[in-house]
Scaffold this active site. Structure first.
Site, PDB file in Angstrom:
ATOM      1  N   THR A 183       0.880  -1.170   0.000  1.00  0.00           N
ATOM      2  CA  THR A 183       0.000   0.000   0.000  1.00  0.00           C
ATOM      3  C   THR A 183       0.914   1.214   0.000  1.00  0.00           C
ATOM      4  O   THR A 183       1.955   1.203   0.670  1.00  0.00           O
ATOM      5  CB  THR A 183      -0.864   0.078   1.272  1.00  0.00           C
ATOM      6  OG1 THR A 183       0.011   0.236   2.391  1.00  0.00           O
ATOM      7  CG2 THR A 183      -1.682  -1.170   1.477  1.00  0.00           C
ATOM      8  N   GLU A 328      -5.297  -4.184   2.379  1.00  0.00           N
ATOM      9  CA  GLU A 328      -5.165  -5.074   3.539  1.00  0.00           C
ATOM     10  C   GLU A 328      -6.299  -6.083   3.628  1.00  0.00           C
ATOM     11  O   GLU A 328      -6.293  -6.967   4.470  1.00  0.00           O
ATOM     12  CB  GLU A 328      -5.143  -4.243   4.843  1.00  0.00           C
ATOM     13  CG  GLU A 328      -3.900  -3.412   5.070  1.00  0.00           C
ATOM     14  CD  GLU A 328      -3.960  -2.036   4.408  1.00  0.00           C
ATOM     15  OE1 GLU A 328      -4.747  -1.877   3.443  1.00  0.00           O
ATOM     16  OE2 GLU A 328      -3.235  -1.129   4.824  1.00  0.00           O
ATOM     17  N   LYS A 434     -13.403  18.366  11.784  1.00  0.00           N
ATOM     18  CA  LYS A 434     -13.848  18.427  13.174  1.00  0.00           C
ATOM     19  C   LYS A 434     -14.217  19.873  13.488  1.00  0.00           C
ATOM     20  O   LYS A 434     -13.357  20.702  13.725  1.00  0.00           O
ATOM     21  CB  LYS A 434     -12.741  17.915  14.101  1.00  0.00           C
ATOM     22  CG  LYS A 434     -12.362  16.484  13.766  1.00  0.00           C
ATOM     23  CD  LYS A 434     -11.364  15.895  14.737  1.00  0.00           C
ATOM     24  CE  LYS A 434     -11.043  14.467  14.330  1.00  0.00           C
ATOM     25  NZ  LYS A 434      -9.934  14.345  13.390  1.00  0.00           N
ATOM     26  N   TRP A 439     -18.424  16.174  13.944  1.00  0.00           N
ATOM     27  CA  TRP A 439     -17.737  15.773  12.719  1.00  0.00           C
ATOM     28  C   TRP A 439     -18.568  16.115  11.484  1.00  0.00           C
ATOM     29  O   TRP A 439     -19.746  15.814  11.427  1.00  0.00           O
ATOM     30  CB  TRP A 439     -17.470  14.258  12.727  1.00  0.00           C
ATOM     31  CG  TRP A 439     -16.401  13.848  13.686  1.00  0.00           C
ATOM     32  CD1 TRP A 439     -15.665  14.670  14.485  1.00  0.00           C
ATOM     33  CD2 TRP A 439     -15.953  12.511  13.956  1.00  0.00           C
ATOM     34  NE1 TRP A 439     -14.784  13.943  15.238  1.00  0.00           N
ATOM     35  CE2 TRP A 439     -14.942  12.607  14.931  1.00  0.00           C
ATOM     36  CE3 TRP A 439     -16.307  11.265  13.471  1.00  0.00           C
ATOM     37  CZ2 TRP A 439     -14.278  11.493  15.428  1.00  0.00           C
ATOM     38  CZ3 TRP A 439     -15.648  10.142  13.961  1.00  0.00           C
ATOM     39  CH2 TRP A 439     -14.643  10.262  14.928  1.00  0.00           C
TER      40      TRP A 439
HETATM   41  P1  ADP Z   1      -7.309   0.050  -2.877  1.00  0.00           P
HETATM   42  O1  ADP Z   1      -5.876  -0.186  -3.148  1.00  0.00           O
HETATM   43  O2  ADP Z   1      -8.254  -1.068  -3.075  1.00  0.00           O
HETATM   44  O3  ADP Z   1      -7.848   1.347  -3.424  1.00  0.00           O
HETATM   45  P2  ADP Z   1      -6.376   1.183  -0.636  1.00  0.00           P
HETATM   46  O4  ADP Z   1      -5.845   0.329   0.433  1.00  0.00           O
HETATM   47  O5  ADP Z   1      -5.468   1.977  -1.493  1.00  0.00           O
HETATM   48  O6  ADP Z   1      -7.257   0.195  -1.438  1.00  0.00           O
HETATM   49  O7  ADP Z   1      -7.472   2.168  -0.158  1.00  0.00           O
HETATM   50  C1  ADP Z   1      -8.539   1.702   0.593  1.00  0.00           C
HETATM   51  C2  ADP Z   1      -9.381   2.867   0.994  1.00  0.00           C
HETATM   52  O8  ADP Z   1     -10.091   3.379  -0.137  1.00  0.00           O
HETATM   53  C3  ADP Z   1     -10.456   2.496   1.966  1.00  0.00           C
HETATM   54  O9  ADP Z   1      -9.957   2.411   3.275  1.00  0.00           O
HETATM   55  C4  ADP Z   1     -11.429   3.644   1.771  1.00  0.00           C
HETATM   56  O10 ADP Z   1     -11.029   4.801   2.465  1.00  0.00           O
HETATM   57  C5  ADP Z   1     -11.321   3.936   0.299  1.00  0.00           C
HETATM   58  N1  ADP Z   1     -12.433   3.292  -0.396  1.00  0.00           N
HETATM   59  C6  ADP Z   1     -12.414   2.171  -1.115  1.00  0.00           C
HETATM   60  N2  ADP Z   1     -13.635   1.900  -1.614  1.00  0.00           N
HETATM   61  C7  ADP Z   1     -14.470   2.873  -1.181  1.00  0.00           C
HETATM   62  C8  ADP Z   1     -15.873   3.164  -1.331  1.00  0.00           C
HETATM   63  N3  ADP Z   1     -16.684   2.401  -2.079  1.00  0.00           N
HETATM   64  N4  ADP Z   1     -16.364   4.252  -0.710  1.00  0.00           N
HETATM   65  C9  ADP Z   1     -15.573   5.052   0.023  1.00  0.00           C
HETATM   66  N5  ADP Z   1     -14.251   4.835   0.202  1.00  0.00           N
HETATM   67  C10 ADP Z   1     -13.702   3.772  -0.398  1.00  0.00           C
END
Ligand code: ADP
Length: 543
Positions: A183, A328, A434, A439
């Site tokens: 990541t 993750e 905040k 929030w």
């Molecule tokens: P990926 O590599 O699958 O994009 P990351 O680990 O880079 O995953 O990022 C994951 C984050 O992306 C999540 O913790 C969330 O904040 C955001 N995310 C993924 N899907 C969604 C969704 N459908 N709506 C809102 N946030 C999302």
């Protein structure tokens, strides 16, 4: 204990996927787009090439547990690497081509990659840093293009050409490492997530559920999400397991080639981040391609704007299904398939959520006081998850330990969950505004702003405020040819959000900066704000 009399030792590993591709779905096909047309191969042929590739890697000295990396777009050869590497007991490490060179050098060295497979079209990107990859012994170039200045190059086709088309696959442990993805993270070094055979197989199984991505043998699946990004959301293994055809777009991810690919290949399921679908919508509105083969589009990686989903549904009859997850989590955690028989408004409320928690994934919400918040659809807290495809730690990196506690992963997302297990992500923990002890959800404000027909993109960040601690600042990109004032936007928002959520300032910008993986990069906006480089219009708000 009276033990059940079932085959608990039945192996749960990716060789099962390979076995089904070979034995059951030999006639399914993988189609790869290239500059001049498409390349096609049946799964039976792919599997033979996988055996040859495994023999070749074996002859290069690849041993169980060794990391073998890929640096490539979605293609048949990349799929072959996806299968051969883990099934021979090595670890498939997908390098994210969009990361910065420093990050990639760190990652390749941290993973101690021995071999890197690279698309010929990506050689110019990789060669700049290849000299600093300390452990890499060979670069395997996929395609006939120039190998540039890469050292120790072997061509993929030459590598496998004279190899036997059967391989003596080793016996694998379920818990054995199969895949590695880093990541990019927002602080510190990138962190490695090390998937196991069991986690990948169970995730593929889960992905195929009708209430998840719902892949079936008759489907033709287009993963627009790259194979260097959380295993293309697990689609390659899911497709292999269930026998769907795969349509691989290589680097042609713009709306026009995608629309043509969907039209010509009769794609039934496509998956990718919202920006891709936003571009496709604009293209489809103008050029009216035939997208009628699509059963569903899976959108995720960041919030899928409601307006986008509604526009696709109304104007093109296409259902975008939202999903949420993270690297993750392999990545799938929730998928938004609404309950049946709902009124229109309710239906869209569910579609606009992140979706229902998947089977084998458990979730809880932890508030700022460390208490568990109820599943009432309104109480919020940090979303924590656990399950058989959720990481339990980072690969060789103690600095990320605080993400994991009591067997749960802290997702860093703020969410509510309703009584039916539908999750609504309200913000990233670090993005929430905040204001006066309460929030404000930046995500919700963005969604409402982007529902304005003249708004192309909107990102909301916190602006430090003496009285309230933080206040929302909306950074808005107008659609081409449109002109909007700060007041217009506030009038648009007024009936839609609480009064104290209304931004005090609007900054009109040309483009929202994006991260290497195409998400809004609010870090950059915050930095611009701090440096005084973000001009904004104050809004006069009558009391
Ligand atoms: P990926 O590599 O699958 O994009 P990351 O680990 O880079 O995953 O990022 C994951 C984050 O992306 C999540 O913790 C969330 O904040 C955001 N995310 C993924 N899907 C969604 C969704 N459908 N709506 C809102 N946030 C999302």
């Amino acid at each position: 204990m009276l033990e059940g009399l079932v085959q608990h030792d039945f192996p749960l590993n990716l060789q099962h996927v390979l076995g089904r591709m070979r034995g059951v779905f030999g006639d399914s096909e993988v189609v790869t787009l290239n500059g001049d047309g498409t390349t096609r191969a049946k799964y039976s042929e792919v599997c033979q090439r996988v055996d040859r590739l495994a023999n070749a890697l074996d002859s290069l000295g690849v041993k169980e547990g060794d990391r073998v990396a890929t640096f490539g777009w979605n293609s048949q050869r990349h799929l072959e690497a996806y299968l051969a590497i883990p099934c021979m007991g090595a670890v498939l490490h997908t390098l994210n081509i969009r990361l910065f060179p420093d990050q990639l050098i760190y990652i390749a060295n941290h993973a101690e990659d021995r071999i890197v497979f690279v698309d010929d079209v990506l050689v110019p990107v990789l060669e700049k840093m290849a000299g600093e990859f300390e452990t890499v012994e060979h670069f395997v170039v996929m395609g006939d293009g120039d190998c540039g200045s890469l050292p120790n190059v072997i061509r993929y086709e030459e590598l496998i050409a004279d190899q036997p088309s059967t391989f003596d696959w080793p016996e694998l442990q379920d818990n054995q490492a199969a895949g590695l993805a880093y990541t990019s993270g927002t602080t510190g070094n990138p962190k490695g997530v090390l998937y196991s055979h069991r986690s990948q197989l169970l995730h593929a199984f889960g992905t195929c559920l009708a209430d998840a991505m719902g892949l079936q043998a008759f489907d033709r699946v287009l993963p627009v999400v790259p194979m260097f990004h959380v295993n293309a959301w697990g689609i390659p293994y899911a497709a292999g397991l269930i026998g769907s055809d795969l349509v691989m777009p290589m680097q042609f991810l713009q709306a026009e080639p995608l629309a043509k690919l969907i039209e010509e290949e009769r794609v039934t399921i496509a998956a990718g981040v919202p920006t891709v679908w936003l571009d496709l919508l604009n293209y489809a509105d103008e050029h009216k391609p035939d997208l009628s083969s699509i059963r569903t589009v899976i959108g995720g990686g960041s919030a899928v704007p409601l307006a986008l989903m509604q526009a696709f549904q109304e104007r093109h009859g296409i259902t975008i299904t939202q999903a949420w997850g993270m690297t993750e989590m392999s990545p799938l955690g929730t998928v938004a398939r609404p309950p049946a028989g709902l009124e229109e408004d309710e239906h869209w409320r569910y579609r606009d959520s992140a979706g229902r928690i998947m089977p084998l994934v458990e979730a809880r919400l932890i508030t700022g006081d460390g208490e568990e918040a109820p599943w009432d659809g309104t109480s919020t807290g940090e979303l924590e998850v656990r399950g058989p495809w959720i990481a339990s730690g980072y690969y060789e990196d103690p600095t990320g330990r605080d993400k994991f506690h009591d067997g749960w992963l802290r997702t860093g997302d703020i969410a509510s969950i309703d009584s039916q297990g539908f999750v609504k992500i309200t913000d990233r923990a670090k993005d929430v505004i905040k204001s006066g002890g309460e929030w404000i959800s930046s995500v919700e404000l963005e969604g409402e702003l982007m529902a304005h027909p003249d708004v192309a993109e909107a990102a909301v960040i916190a602006k430090p405020d003496e009285r309230w601690q933080e206040r929302p600042l909306a950074c808005v990109v107008c659609r081409e040819g449109a002109s909007l004032s700060a007041e217009d936007l506030i009038e648009h928002l007024r009936p839609r959000v609480a009064k104290w959520w209304l931004p005090d300032e609007i900054s009109f910008i040309d483009e929202v900066p994006k991260t290497s993986v195409g998400k809004f990069d609010k870090k950059v906006l915050r930095k611009r704000l701090e440096a005084g480089e973000l001009e904004s219009e104050p809004v006069s708000q009558p009391a």
